[in-house]
Structure formats: structure tokens, C-alpha cells
Scaffold this motif. Structure first.
Motif, mmCIF file in Angstrom:
data_model
loop_
_atom_site.group_PDB
_atom_site.id
_atom_site.type_symbol
_atom_site.label_atom_id
_atom_site.label_comp_id
_atom_site.label_asym_id
_atom_site.label_seq_id
_atom_site.Cartn_x
_atom_site.Cartn_y
_atom_site.Cartn_z
ATOM 1 N N ALA A 1 7.751 5.063 -6.967
ATOM 2 C CA ALA A 1 7.227 6.180 -7.505
ATOM 3 C C ALA A 1 7.950 7.717 -7.250
ATOM 4 C CB ALA A 1 5.920 6.460 -6.903
ATOM 5 N N VAL A 2 9.366 7.369 -6.368
ATOM 6 C CA VAL A 2 9.954 8.348 -5.911
ATOM 7 C C VAL A 2 10.599 8.912 -7.065
ATOM 8 C CG1 VAL A 2 11.787 9.319 -4.359
ATOM 9 C CG2 VAL A 2 10.173 7.799 -3.454
ATOM 10 N N ARG B 1 0.782 -1.228 -0.027
ATOM 11 C CA ARG B 1 -0.031 0.029 0.069
ATOM 12 C C ARG B 1 0.785 1.594 -0.140
ATOM 13 N NH1 ARG B 1 -5.042 0.140 3.814
ATOM 14 N NH2 ARG B 1 -5.354 1.969 2.765
ATOM 15 N N PRO B 2 0.552 2.348 -0.854
ATOM 16 C CA PRO B 2 1.361 3.489 -0.911
ATOM 17 C C PRO B 2 1.301 4.135 0.399
ATOM 18 C CG PRO B 2 0.250 3.240 -2.879
ATOM 19 C CD PRO B 2 -0.290 2.262 -1.833
ATOM 20 N N LEU B 3 2.367 4.421 1.088
ATOM 21 C CA LEU B 3 2.336 5.060 2.520
ATOM 22 C C LEU B 3 3.661 5.852 2.557
ATOM 23 C CD1 LEU B 3 1.346 5.280 5.456
ATOM 24 C CD2 LEU B 3 2.747 3.053 5.925
ATOM 25 N N ILE B 4 3.499 6.899 3.219
ATOM 26 C CA ILE B 4 4.754 7.619 3.822
ATOM 27 C C ILE B 4 4.619 7.911 5.126
ATOM 28 C CG2 ILE B 4 5.769 10.070 3.474
ATOM 29 C CD1 ILE B 4 4.385 10.284 0.609
ATOM 30 N N PRO C 1 7.457 -0.024 0.605
ATOM 31 C CA PRO C 1 7.946 -1.021 -0.767
ATOM 32 C C PRO C 1 6.892 -0.583 -1.933
ATOM 33 C CG PRO C 1 8.248 -2.217 1.042
ATOM 34 C CD PRO C 1 7.531 -0.963 1.811
ATOM 35 N N GLY C 2 5.603 -0.328 -1.360
ATOM 36 C CA GLY C 2 4.785 -0.034 -2.809
ATOM 37 C C GLY C 2 4.830 1.211 -3.561
#
Length: 267
Positions: free
Chosen positions: A237-238, A145-148, A232-233
Motif C-alpha cells: 500500500a506504500v 496485519r497492516p502495521l507500521i 508485509p501486509g
């Protein structure tokens, strides 16, 4: 689209709202994570942020102390978020939101006082407890899951994230126990330390400098306490080369003692 994410311990959002406006005009963040806003939600300068083009806000305030906020150009939805009891004292230290499919969790983790001993120093024990609770939660998350994780983590992990590694090993923020605690959190979610990954050792990095020094660059006693981590997900994208510490902002008049940290995402 490209999302520019910034974390910045502002050390009073009301005192430095004009600096924030200048920063937004010059650096065009899409998402701005603030720590130490030092106000309650009703005291937050919403109108000024609307005028900056950051009208969407998630705020967890606290009277006179702590407090965190996320300001965004894009709508902020409710994300999974950190558990509210991650801070056992109930402080305003974490806030989260879902922005364009990316969950942003913004933290102001306790500094921990002066003595790196959990039995002798309740503030240090609180810091370690905060990390332990957060680490346990991150172990349950889906890594894809995209997470920051963003914010002032109050730990400088690497030898080159402090001005003097040997000296700082005895000082809260860089003791071996704290470094190991931070690593456990990072490992729990497989997080990438974006700034250090893009600017590898042995380059010295810092995002905080004490107010005690008249000229922070001359004294050069900085610590890298402010971080942007990606799951990781999200890490693919960075945008390459986009992560940096904007230390020139620390030169502005009446600055925060922290500099903003930025990265761009292609999402």
C-alpha cells in the motif's frame, strides 16, 4: 484513500508547537508520530493540535523526559499495541493506535549512552533489552496485519545512513552489535524499511544532525536514526516515491535536531 504518515522527534512539543503548526500547514500529514514530547499527558497542547486539524490524540507522556504521541485527522482506536513492559524502566517510549484499519506503533527507543558495552553501561544494556523484548513480541504477530513501526530507533543501520561508516562503527548508534540487533527486529516481522527501499544505496541519508554544528549542512555529520517500517501486509500500500526525509525543516529557526520522515499509503 491516501494516508500521509510522518514520524518526527520533536525535542519538546510545547517548545516547538508553532513549528509543528507550520509543518502541518505545509505538508498536511494525516498521522503525526512524535517522540521526545517531554511533557505529561495533561501538559500536552491539545487545543493547538485541534486547531491544526489533528484532534485525535494518543499520548504516553513523561515529566521532563522522553514521551511519545500520535496525532491524527482520523479517529484513533485501540490497537493490539506493544506490550507496556517492552521498556523495562517504564519510560514513556511507546504508544499505539488503530487508524483507518492500520495499526501504528510509535517508539522512542533508548539512545544507549556513550559506551557500547552492556556490562559497563546500563543505558546500553537497556537499549539492547528494549530491542530484544520488542523483537520477541514481533515474532508472535500476524505479518499480514497492516502495521507500521515508526519513530526514533536510535540506530543508523546502513553504511550510507551515517556520515562516515568506518568511524561510526565504534560509536553508539552504528556499532555492529546494534546493527545486527536492528536487523533481527526487522526480520522478526518481515518489515520493509520504506525510506531506504525507495531511496536505495549508495545515496547518503540522514534524519539527525547534532546541535553542536553551527551549520548542519556544512558539517554534514548526519545519521539516519528515524524510521518508518511496514509489515508485509501493508507494504504493497506504500505509494511509490512518497517516502523521504524532509531535511529542509531542520533549517527552520530553533529546530529539533531531527527532521521529519514521511510516507504515503493507499488504504
Amino acid at each position: 484513500m491516501t494516508l500521509r504518515i510522518v514520524t518526527w522527534n520533536i525535542n519538546s512539543v510545547r517548545l516547538r508547537v508553532d513549528q509543528i503548526a507550520r509543518f502541518v500547514a505545509e505538508y498536511a500529514p494525516d498521522v503525526l508520530c512524535l517522540q521526545e514530547i517531554k511533557c505529561t499527558e495533561d501538559q500536552f497542547p491539545r487545543e493547538a493540535f485541534e486547531q491544526m486539524g489533528l484532534p485525535y490524540l494518543k499520548i504516553r507522556g513523561q515529566k521532563g523526559w522522553h514521551g511519545v504521541a500520535i496525532a491524527s485527522r482520523l479517529p484513533i482506536l485501540d490497537g493490539e499495541g506493544p506490550a507496556l513492559d517492552v521498556c523495562r524502566e517504564g519510560h514513556g517510549r511507546c504508544v499505539s493506535g488503530l487508524i483507518n484499519g492500520v495499526e501504528v506503533q510509535n517508539f522512542y527507543i533508548p539512545a544507549g549512552g556513550d559506551i557500547p558495552d552492556r556490562k559497563l553501561n546500563p543505558k546500553f544494556d537497556h537499549k539492547m533489552d528494549f530491542y530484544e523484548r520488542l523483537t520477541a513480541e514481533m515474532k508472535t504477530r500476524d505479518r499480514q496485519r497492516p502495521l507500521i513501526l515508526a519513530g526514533d530507533f536510535n540506530i543508523a543501520p546502513g553504511d550510507n545512513d551515517v556520515f562516515n561508516h568506518k568511524f561510526m562503527l565504534k560509536v553508539v548508534s552504528h556499532t555492529p552489535g546494534e546493527i545486527e540487533t536492528l536487523r533481527r527486529l526487522q526480520d522478526a516481522g518481515g518489515f520493509a524499511d520504506v525510506v531506504r527501499d525507495q531511496i536505495p544505496d549508495p545515496v547518503k541519508l540522514a534524519s539527525w544532525w547534532s546541535y553542536r554544528a553551527k551549520d548542519f549542512r556544512v558539517s554534514n555529520r548526519g545519521l539516519r536514526l528515524d524510521h518508518l517500517w511496514t509489515s508485509p501486509g501493508l507494504t504493497p500500500a506504500v505509494v511509490k516515491g512518497s517516502a523521504r526525509i524532509l531535511d529542509t525543516v531542520r533549517e527552520w529557526e530553533r529546530p529539533s535536531d531531527h527532521a521529519p520522515v514521511v510516507m504515503d499509503l493507499d488504504v
